[in-house]
Scaffold this active site. Structure first.
Site, PDB file in Angstrom:
ATOM      1  N   ALA A  37       4.328  26.464 -15.121  1.00  0.00           N
ATOM      2  CA  ALA A  37       3.783  27.759 -14.700  1.00  0.00           C
ATOM      3  C   ALA A  37       4.884  28.810 -14.613  1.00  0.00           C
ATOM      4  O   ALA A  37       4.742  29.933 -15.110  1.00  0.00           O
ATOM      5  CB  ALA A  37       3.074  27.613 -13.359  1.00  0.00           C
ATOM      6  N   GLY A  74       7.386  19.626 -15.947  1.00  0.00           N
ATOM      7  CA  GLY A  74       6.714  19.528 -14.656  1.00  0.00           C
ATOM      8  C   GLY A  74       5.665  20.622 -14.515  1.00  0.00           C
ATOM      9  O   GLY A  74       5.720  21.650 -15.193  1.00  0.00           O
ATOM     10  N   CYS A  75       4.723  20.410 -13.608  1.00  0.00           N
ATOM     11  CA  CYS A  75       3.594  21.344 -13.496  1.00  0.00           C
ATOM     12  C   CYS A  75       4.057  22.712 -12.999  1.00  0.00           C
ATOM     13  O   CYS A  75       3.708  23.744 -13.581  1.00  0.00           O
ATOM     14  CB  CYS A  75       2.516  20.768 -12.597  1.00  0.00           C
ATOM     15  SG  CYS A  75       3.074  20.228 -10.972  1.00  0.00           S
ATOM     16  N   TYR A  76       4.845  22.737 -11.921  1.00  0.00           N
ATOM     17  CA  TYR A  76       5.353  24.021 -11.422  1.00  0.00           C
ATOM     18  C   TYR A  76       6.262  24.678 -12.449  1.00  0.00           C
ATOM     19  O   TYR A  76       6.243  25.895 -12.650  1.00  0.00           O
ATOM     20  CB  TYR A  76       6.155  23.825 -10.134  1.00  0.00           C
ATOM     21  CG  TYR A  76       5.369  23.462  -8.918  1.00  0.00           C
ATOM     22  CD1 TYR A  76       4.385  24.301  -8.421  1.00  0.00           C
ATOM     23  CD2 TYR A  76       5.627  22.271  -8.220  1.00  0.00           C
ATOM     24  CE1 TYR A  76       3.682  23.968  -7.268  1.00  0.00           C
ATOM     25  CE2 TYR A  76       4.926  21.938  -7.075  1.00  0.00           C
ATOM     26  CZ  TYR A  76       3.950  22.789  -6.594  1.00  0.00           C
ATOM     27  OH  TYR A  76       3.260  22.459  -5.469  1.00  0.00           O
TER      28      TYR A  76
END
Lengths: 329, 329, 329, 329
Positions: free
Chosen positions: C150, C145-147
């Site tokens: 990060a 996932g994107c979060y």
């Protein structure tokens, strides 16, 4: 105190109208219509409406119930087709924020709005209520479109002084496109983007032309901002001093200001207000004049103007309950 | 009617304060100070101030003249260093919107603000005026910082119920960074961008810590929006019901609202208002609680809170002249 | 040249994946799946795809047809539930951009995703492909996932050096919320607004925790920008030099950069790229460290990382076809 | 490989030019000029320039040194006045991105640019390099202005088919206003705002008129977006089919696309590219035609066009090194 009912409260213009009615010292909120929210309390629309310190706000009822509740003024915040189908109550003032009663000619509904108007015979009973250019007459008032308001504030007072070859390009915040879900209103299509739309075919073109008495070329563009619009109008004077004519026309207005020479209208100064700003400029290369009007599409372009019309019809001070700005950053 | 003077009117907080004073039924604008605009009329700052229908607004005078004009309340909208150098008038209320009088400990100015405070001996005369947490006392009031206001509205009432290991991450509209020209405030550095700044070193960290009585880790981020801030605070309860404590604390407030369970604070609902919204959430994975506060950095975070402090000191109704929202879209 | 098929091309991650595949010198676009566009030519999705100078692009076929077309790599750009229901082809690499195969534990789907996983028995066949922290293994790869990307780029390399009490607050551009129409994605709800969402309950929290081996408190916020996200992570070191550890870990990377001391990550520098930036900061008041990671949610947070995983599995140079920035303003 | 020097690298057009040169397979970056950064390494401008994986980038030198370094092509990214004062090197191609060499008539500099051109005698040596309308000739090339490029791509090919009464309204991202600090570029003046500027007096008006051979009325507006511009042009055909004429003119172009009927140009599809999109529309109320061109002010409107001019002069493929889009969301 006059009583007020709002029909179709949940959309953008409905919410803004509710906001103005709540703040108006001469209006008592009598009925809040919304078919989707009927039965719920006001804070179902927005938690701010449930706060301490607010006057008591009635629960939502159906639009039909709000329409026939007997309020002194009924404000219609419906879609064009839904508003066209409304039978106005037998008494009281009705202000329609949609386009359903802006034209006397029913053909325009077929050719520009895409539906046959269901109550052509009643169109003549409605007046077009743009206070500075075409003040409301009678108890049924069609509130002008947002772009039309801006273009007509700029051009209406000088329509007899200019050639019939006018170009109006406009930019608008996206609330002008309404709160219904559609791909063009998805934030991914709006953020960091700008696009023209309805190029040469927007419904406000015949509305502007109808008041001016001659056609205009009109192109709106959608902005990645929430509120406000600017209409940039190109005209050629027939020898008259257009700035002087506009300054004179608006000299007594507390709603519309003609800016000093060299000052440009800005969205930021009209957002969240019910006023408008007009700038007048000579074009250096051609003999044209550029008249630019900025206003808030939900303020002077919708709910604010509706309240201004109500004020005029009820004999209140014209600016009662309006937001006429401070110096908000 | 109390008379009011604004010192340093041309910046963002000065303009917002002017806006509030003009709208306040218990304040008469007595003097408008600005060294850059001294001698000019009010519309030199903003054309809206020259409009028909406004009360008469005085011409700008120098900041020194405004400071010593004898107004009942003087509101300082200056830089930290300029405010620190001000000798308060001998009588009347003074509200300082800068950070120059928020700390009793002069060392904080050297270590966090980068200058030696020129009037350490007077620091004890100032009270910290956060009405809901630390109401103003006496006639000299330091108005809290915008981030500190948000964090302290969220955490102040529960400071005795939580562990001393608090994280506060915040995002703010760019007006929080002031109107002076610097590369980080250039629109090309702000639009479609977000960046943290002063990471772990922001001056509002000791301000928050000072009121709470324990340190916090604080990281602000600059947003590509004009107004509003959100502080997201992570705490661990010592067994108390933090939501219940906050709801009880703010039960009577017309300025700060604790949102119902599941409702999140939003910038859009607090922008252009002088109120604040608080949301309380359990974290599902840890035993932590998340308390989130949204407010307008120029409203409750600056000028609105200044007026609220004035109201308390002058015995006016606490919300007089404040913008406590409608349902503006 | 390996052949590639995209399943679910019309959404944001599908379009971005298409963009990367078209630009990739080692991939040939073999099939373009979309149930809504099946039968149409590529420019039905975007007029740019019909331009002169592009390689020929195949017409859209159904997702099922794309899935079973025999491509060397199939990239799934579907919703979580749709991806969970897919039977992977018998041969070839499959990269799933949804969350449907990121967890070995099927209970997480019931409790966090709200559906019973229809193919629990296959979950163990999938690896989690975050190249810098958990490189892909085998031919079935769950793209993070994107979060989570990060947070894990920031925290993964130091997970053994920090206490198990981590806070991650993040902000994301609105494309992270997908292209489907819903009230929260309407531009009127996004422009000039910021709001936290899924507070303490977002699905990327267990994804981050699962890789770290301990829970995190995670709060995402939606920004009025189109692309990019920043994760601000608060940790406490167990005596280690976290900056040194991160610099060493990423010393050889062409995708992830640890910024020099004092330089903050910014959305603007990672937007439209497939790289990431990490900043490391001491907190001045507490003994905490703040690790901040910025990336493009559709680049390193989705399509770019998918291509990076493809490169690793096919033995291509890791950065082949990736956008690793220039100095675009 | 031709060698390239950039003079004035630190502004927006300089950075974009650097980006294009670094990505260009036929150009070797030979010198990087910047008086403010001279002596520093490239990452002083942007941390991305210090990343692993980049070709080695030379240190900054002074603009004078870059100008006289003997590069095969020198690209001037200076202010109008600074560029006007430059003595071109004795050999090699020079591309000037400023307005200093776009006019043969020196009077235009006095009356529109506000300075006396210091090298009037050399103006005739420069050609105006708009590849699709006025291809570069000789070794000294004036790169067109961003608005002029858009208006001339729309109107240049049909200038003999339309009446000499043309209106061009345009909107531009704020990078078009440059990176220098001034009140109008402060984010607080740009965010959630739109304003016209230089109304009827913008320097690109005579530039457009000069190529068309007749005057135009031109009004630019500043947008709260980072990049991209749209020019909306109102013309009247003298009986010709303007769409057909434009489609034929651009039939072979890989840079400029005429969109299918009904498709509107959008900022989002041209941002970060070096191409342009043109839409053609009939106005329904008047007999006018609306031609709309969208491009990126820093791409086709500046650095991209400079590289396209370089490609033409060096006999490279016209699109070498240009960004001609994918389907980036």
């Amino acid at each position: 105190m006059a009583t007020a009912a709002i029909v179709g409260t949940s959309g953008y213009t409905g919410q803004e109208t509710l906001d103005r009615v709540l703040a108006h010292p001469g209006l008592e909120l009598y009925a809040l219509g919304s078919d989707t929210l009927a039965g719920q309390s006001a804070d179902a629309l927005d938690p701010r409406l449930g706060r301490n310190g607010w006057r008591r706000i009635p629960r939502f009822i159906t639009n039909d119930a709000a329409l026939s509740c007997g309020a002194d003024v009924v404000i219609l915040c419906l879609s064009h087709e839904a508003a066209a189908a409304v039978t106005p109550p037998a008494r009281g003032v009705v202000i329609d924020l949609s386009g359903a009663h802006r034209f006397q000619d029913p053909d325009i509904y077929e050719s520009w709005y895409g539906f046959a108007h269901p109550a052509c015979e009643r169109l003549a009973s409605w007046s077009y209520g743009l206070p500075e250019v075409s003040p409301p007459v009678g108890r049924l008032v069609a509130n002008p479109g947002c772009y039309a308001t801006a273009a007509l504030l700029a051009l209406g007072p000088i329509r007899d002084l200019i050639d019939a070859a006018v170009v109006v390009d406009a930019v608008s915040g996206m609330t002008g496109a309404g709160s219904s879900l559609k791909p063009a209103s998805h934030a991914g299509a709006v953020l960091e983007n700008v696009a023209p739309y309805d190029v040469g075919t927007h419904r406000h073109a015949p509305e502007i032309a109808s008041l001016l008495g001659f056609p205009v070329a009109f192109v709106p563009h959608l902005l990645p901002v929430r509120r406000g619009l600017i209409a940039t109008c190109h005209v050629r004077s027939r020898g008259a001093d257009l700035r002087a004519a506009l300054e004179e026309h608006y000299a007594g207005s507390h709603v519309v200001a003609v800016l000093a020479e060299g000052v440009v209208p800005e969205l930021a100064r009209v957002q969240h207000t019910d006023g408008a700003e007009i700038g007048v400029f000579d074009d250096r290369l051609t003999d044209g004049t550029i008249v630019i009007c900025a206003l808030d599409n939900l303020g002077k372009g919708a709910a604010g103007q509706a309240i201004q019309n109500v004020n005029l019809l009820f004999g209140y001070e014209e600016t009662m309950g309006l937001r006429l700005s401070g110096v908000l950053v």
